[in-house]
Design a protein around this motif. Structure first.
Motif, short mmCIF file in Angstrom:
data_model
loop_
_atom_site.label_atom_id
_atom_site.label_comp_id
_atom_site.label_asym_id
_atom_site.label_seq_id
_atom_site.Cartn_x
_atom_site.Cartn_y
_atom_site.Cartn_z
N UNK A 75 -1.34 -24.92 11.70
CA UNK A 75 -2.11 -25.97 11.04
C UNK A 75 -2.31 -25.56 9.59
N UNK A 76 -1.80 -26.34 8.63
CA UNK A 76 -1.95 -25.97 7.22
C UNK A 76 -3.41 -25.65 6.90
N UNK A 77 -3.60 -24.57 6.21
CA UNK A 77 -4.94 -24.14 5.84
C UNK A 77 -5.58 -23.22 6.85
N UNK A 78 -5.17 -23.31 8.12
CA UNK A 78 -5.76 -22.44 9.14
C UNK A 78 -5.04 -21.10 9.19
N UNK A 79 -3.74 -21.11 9.20
CA UNK A 79 -2.94 -19.89 9.20
C UNK A 79 -1.98 -19.90 8.02
N UNK A 80 -2.50 -20.30 6.87
CA UNK A 80 -1.63 -20.46 5.71
C UNK A 80 -1.19 -19.14 5.10
N UNK A 81 -1.94 -18.07 5.34
CA UNK A 81 -1.67 -16.80 4.68
C UNK A 81 -1.80 -15.65 5.67
N UNK A 82 -0.89 -14.70 5.58
CA UNK A 82 -1.00 -13.41 6.24
C UNK A 82 -1.14 -12.36 5.14
N UNK A 83 -1.76 -11.24 5.45
CA UNK A 83 -1.69 -10.09 4.56
C UNK A 83 -0.65 -9.16 5.16
N UNK A 84 0.39 -8.91 4.40
CA UNK A 84 1.48 -8.06 4.87
C UNK A 84 1.29 -6.64 4.32
N UNK A 85 1.30 -5.66 5.22
CA UNK A 85 1.24 -4.25 4.83
C UNK A 85 2.57 -3.64 5.26
N UNK A 86 3.32 -3.21 4.29
CA UNK A 86 4.66 -2.68 4.55
C UNK A 86 4.74 -1.25 4.04
N UNK A 87 5.31 -0.42 4.85
CA UNK A 87 5.47 0.98 4.46
C UNK A 87 6.82 1.50 4.89
N UNK A 88 7.06 2.77 4.59
CA UNK A 88 8.34 3.37 4.97
C UNK A 88 8.17 4.50 5.97
N UNK A 89 6.94 4.71 6.45
CA UNK A 89 6.65 5.81 7.36
C UNK A 89 5.98 5.25 8.62
N UNK A 90 6.63 5.46 9.76
CA UNK A 90 6.11 4.90 11.01
C UNK A 90 4.74 5.47 11.37
N UNK A 91 4.51 6.76 11.10
CA UNK A 91 3.22 7.36 11.41
C UNK A 91 2.10 6.73 10.58
N UNK A 92 2.36 6.49 9.29
CA UNK A 92 1.35 5.90 8.43
C UNK A 92 1.01 4.48 8.86
N UNK A 93 2.03 3.68 9.15
CA UNK A 93 1.79 2.30 9.59
C UNK A 93 1.08 2.29 10.94
N UNK A 94 1.46 3.18 11.84
CA UNK A 94 0.80 3.27 13.15
C UNK A 94 -0.67 3.63 13.00
N UNK A 95 -0.98 4.56 12.10
CA UNK A 95 -2.37 4.97 11.86
C UNK A 95 -3.18 3.80 11.31
N UNK A 96 -2.63 3.06 10.36
CA UNK A 96 -3.32 1.89 9.82
C UNK A 96 -3.55 0.85 10.92
N UNK A 97 -2.52 0.61 11.74
CA UNK A 97 -2.64 -0.33 12.85
C UNK A 97 -3.79 0.07 13.77
N UNK A 98 -3.84 1.35 14.14
CA UNK A 98 -4.86 1.83 15.06
C UNK A 98 -6.27 1.59 14.53
N UNK A 99 -6.43 1.59 13.22
CA UNK A 99 -7.74 1.34 12.63
C UNK A 99 -8.03 -0.16 12.53
N UNK A 100 -7.03 -0.95 12.15
CA UNK A 100 -7.22 -2.39 12.01
C UNK A 100 -7.42 -3.10 13.35
N UNK A 101 -6.84 -2.57 14.41
CA UNK A 101 -6.85 -3.25 15.71
C UNK A 101 -8.21 -3.21 16.39
#
Length: 140
Positions: A75-101
């Motif tokens: 629905x426009x306006x409801x899910x119009x934007x995501x915040x994308x976090x992109x990295x090059x290290x699986x451990x770093x992204x996994x750590x961020x995920x574990x905190x955000x989740x």
């Protein structure tokens, strides 16, 4: 190790036009992958829609966009934007995920995807949708 955050815009059939427009405004390079390119066509009428697209300019401007497939609620306006976090290290992204989740609703678990070593999506406890992934080289 480094990460970037990028505004990720969501459309239904207009992502390519939006990316071209932002490119005309900010310059830089446009990259897009269609559902057909990725072998992920679920509706033949949407094969040429953008599954992943990006404009990146030397001045620091960067935006991502995609076309939400018709079988996914949007629905426009409801899910119009995501915040994308992109990295090059699986451990770093996994750590961020574990905190955000914590307190979040998982939309897609953080796991390997056809297009990335890790990819996941969640809606945090504040209602913000985050996409975390480990960048894979684009082989156009």
């Amino acid at each position: 190790m480094s990460i970037t955050t990028t505004t990720h815009l969501n459309f239904r059939g207009d992502a390519r036009a939006a990316l071209d427009f932002y490119h005309s405004v900010f310059g830089g390079d446009v990259v897009s992958v269609t559902y057909k390119d990725a072998g992920a066509v679920q509706n033949p009428d949407e094969a040429d829609w953008v599954m992943w697209g990006q404009v990146t300019a030397d001045n620091g401007f960067q935006v991502m966009a995609y076309d939400v497939p018709s079988q996914t609620p949007w629905h426009p306006g409801e899910n119009a934007v995501f915040v994308s976090v992109r990295g090059d290290d699986t451990d770093e992204i996994s750590t961020l995920w574990d905190k955000l989740v914590v307190g979040a609703t998982v939309v897609r678990p953080l796991e390997p995807a056809q297009w990335a070593p890790l990819y996941g999506m969640l809606k945090d406890r504040f209602g913000v949708v985050w996409v975390l992934d480990v960048a894979a080289p684009y082989n156009g």
